[in-house]
Design a protein around this motif. Structure first.
Motif, PDB file in Angstrom:
ATOM      1  N   HIS A  31       0.861  -1.184   0.000  1.00 41.75           N
ATOM      2  CA  HIS A  31       0.000   0.000   0.000  1.00 41.75           C
ATOM      3  C   HIS A  31       0.900   1.238   0.000  1.00 41.75           C
ATOM      4  N   PRO A  32       0.502   2.319  -0.688  1.00 38.28           N
ATOM      5  CA  PRO A  32       1.363   3.513  -0.754  1.00 38.28           C
ATOM      6  C   PRO A  32       1.829   4.013   0.613  1.00 38.28           C
ATOM      7  N   ARG A  86       4.505   1.605   1.740  1.00 42.80           N
ATOM      8  CA  ARG A  86       5.685   1.765   0.886  1.00 42.80           C
ATOM      9  C   ARG A  86       6.497   2.991   1.306  1.00 42.80           C
ATOM     10  N   LYS A  87       5.801   4.067   1.655  1.00 47.52           N
ATOM     11  CA  LYS A  87       6.500   5.280   2.067  1.00 47.52           C
ATOM     12  C   LYS A  87       7.278   5.037   3.364  1.00 47.52           C
ATOM     13  N   ASN A  96      -0.673  -3.570   5.906  1.00 48.98           N
ATOM     14  CA  ASN A  96      -0.736  -3.493   4.446  1.00 48.98           C
ATOM     15  C   ASN A  96      -1.972  -4.208   3.912  1.00 48.98           C
TER      16      ASN A  96
END
Length: 391
Positions: free
Chosen positions: A130-131, A134-135, A174
Motif C-alpha cells: 500500500h502507498p 511503501r513510504k 498493508n
C-alpha cells in the motif's frame, strides 16, 4: 454561503439538465461538480448523452447506486464548518427537518461491505505494498543507508521496521489498508513507527491501532511471534476502544483480517449515523434556543413598552398636578391684585402710577403661568387658538 443538497436530489438534477447548467446553480465549475458527484457515487451522463437525447436517439440513464458506507447523504458546495455546516440563524430557526432515517439496516450494510472487501490475504511474501506502507519502508531504507555510511550512530536515526515483529505489523497493516481501499478508505499514517493510524471514509475518521496485546509493553525482538491487538479507537487522542481483535493460539490476526476490514468500514457507517442523529438533536436544540431567545426579546420589548407607558403616564400626571398648581397660583395672584385694587379704591388716597404698573405686571405674570390662558395643558394637543371668552 454554503449550499447543500441531498444525494438523490443532485442525481435527479444532473440527469435532467447538463452538468454545466447544474454547476452554475451552486456557483461552482462543472469539474468541481463532477468531482463532488464522483465522491458521492453519483453517476453523471457521458459527453454525448445530451446530443443523443436531443437527436431522439436511445440513451441509458445509469441507476443511482447505494450510498457508500460512511459517506454523507448531503453534498455541500462552498465553505462549511468541518463538523457542522455553517447554518444561518434563519435556516436554524426555520422548519426542523425530520430526524434522519436509514432504510438499510446495519446488517445489510455489513453484507454489502463483505462482498466488496472479499478475501483478505496476508503472506510473508508481499507482492504489492500500500502507498502508505511503501513510504514507511522507503524512509526506513533511507535511514539504513545513512546509518551504514555514517561513523556515528544515533538511536533516533536507526531503521524502525527491521525486527520480525515490526515486519509482521507492516504486513498486517498493508493487507488491511488494501482491503479498506476497495471501499474508498483513505489511510493516514503519522509518525515514523506507524503507531498513529487513521482511515477516512468521506468525513468519517476511523482511528485504529495495532499494538502489543498488553498495552504499554514493547514486544521482545528476540521472539518471532508476539501477540498483537488491533483496535478501533473512540477518536483522536481517545484510548477508549470501540472494537478490537487479538492474536489467538489457533487464530492469529492474519486469519481475522477480512472481519477487521469489514468492521472498519461498517464502523464508519455507524459513526455517520450516530453523527447524523447527534446533528439533528443539535439543530433541534439550536432552533429551541433561537425560539427561546426570540420569546425573551419579545417579552423584554413588552416589558420596556409597559415601563415606557407607565413612565409617560407618571410624567403626564406630574405635569397635570403642576398645571393645576400653576392655575391656583395664577388665580391667587389675580384675587390678590383685585383685593388690593378695591382696598386702595375705597380709601381717599388716589392710586399712583407705580401701583398701576405693578398691578399690570402681576396680572401679566398670572396670565403667563396660567395654563388655562396659555392652553399648555398636559395631554391636550398644542393650538394657537385664542382662549375662550371668559378665561
Amino acid at each position: 454561503m454554503a449550499k447543500r443538497i441531498e444525494r438523490e436530489a443532485l442525481y435527479d438534477l444532473v440527469w435532467s439538465e447538463p452538468v454545466r447548467t447544474v454547476a452554475a446553480r451552486f456557483e461552482v465549475s462543472d469539474v468541481a461538480l463532477k468531482k463532488a458527484c464522483q465522491r458521492a457515487s453519483i453517476p453523471t451522463p457521458d459527453r454525448g448523452y445530451w446530443a443523443k437525447r436531443e437527436a431522439g436517439k436511445s440513451v441509458t440513464k445509469i441507476a443511482l447506486p447505494p450510498r457508500a458506507p460512511g459517506h454523507s447523504n448531503v453534498i455541500t458546495f462552498g465553505h462549511s464548518s468541518y463538523w457542522y455546516p455553517n447554518w444561518t440563524a434563519e435556516e436554524l430557526a426555520g422548519p426542523l427537518p425530520p430526524a434522519p432515517t436509514f432504510p438499510e439496516p446495519i446488517d445489510a450494510v455489513r453484507a454489502r461491505v463483505e462482498r466488496a472487501v472479499g478475501k483478505v490475504k496476508c503472506t510473508t511474501k508481499v507482492t504489492g505494498w500500500h502507498p502508505a506502507i511503501r513510504k514507511l519502508l522507503e524512509k526506513d531504507e533511507d535511514r539504513r543507508k545513512k546509518a551504514a555510511s555514517s561513523p556515528y550512530a544515533f538511536s533516533w536515526e536507526e531503521p524502525v521496521f527491521t525486527t520480525d515483529v515490526e515486519q509482521r505489523r507492516l504486513r498486517i497493516l498493508n493487507a488491511i489498508f488494501l482491503a479498506v481501499g476497495r471501499c474508498n478508505g483513505k489511510v493516514t499514517v503519522r509518525g515514523t513507527e506507524a503507531r498513529d493510524l487513521t482511515i477516512t471514509f468521506d468525513r468519517q475518521h476511523v482511528v485504529v491501532a495495532l499494538h502489543p496485546e498488553q498495552a504499554g509493553r514493547k514486544p521482545d525482538p528476540a521472539k518471532l511471534f508476539a501477540p498483537l491487538r488491533f483496535s478501533i479507537l473512540k477518536g483522536f487522542g481517545n484510548a477508549e476502544v470501540r472494537a478490537s481483535w487479538v492474536d489467538e493460539s489457533r487464530r492469529p490476526l492474519e486469519d481475522q483480517l477480512a472481519s477487521i476490514a469489514v468492521e472498519l468500514v461498517v464502523d464508519a457507517e455507524v459513526q455517520l449515523r450516530e453523527g447524523a442523529l447527534h446533528h439533528h438533536r443539535w439543530r433541534a436544540e439550536q432552533k429551541a434556543r433561537l425560539e427561546r431567545e426570540a420569546e425573551e426579546r419579545r417579552l423584554e420589548a413588552i416589558r420596556k413598552e409597559a415601563e415606557r407607558r407607565e413612565q409617560e403616564q407618571r410624567e403626564r400626571l406630574e405635569a397635570l398636578f403642576k398645571a393645576a398648581d400653576d392655575y391656583r397660583r395664577a388665580e391667587d395672584i389675580r384675587g390678590f391684585v383685585a383685593k388690593l385694587t378695591r382696598r386702595i379704591g375705597d380709601t381717599e388716597n388716589r392710586r399712583d402710577a407705580a401701583f398701576d404698573q405693578w398691578a399690570t405686571w402681576a396680572l401679566e405674570e398670572a396670565n403667563r403661568i396660567d395654563p388655562s390662558v396659555t392652553l399648555d395643558l398636559p395631554g391636550l394637543p398644542k393650538t394657537t387658538a385664542e382662549p375662550p371668552g371668559g378665561w
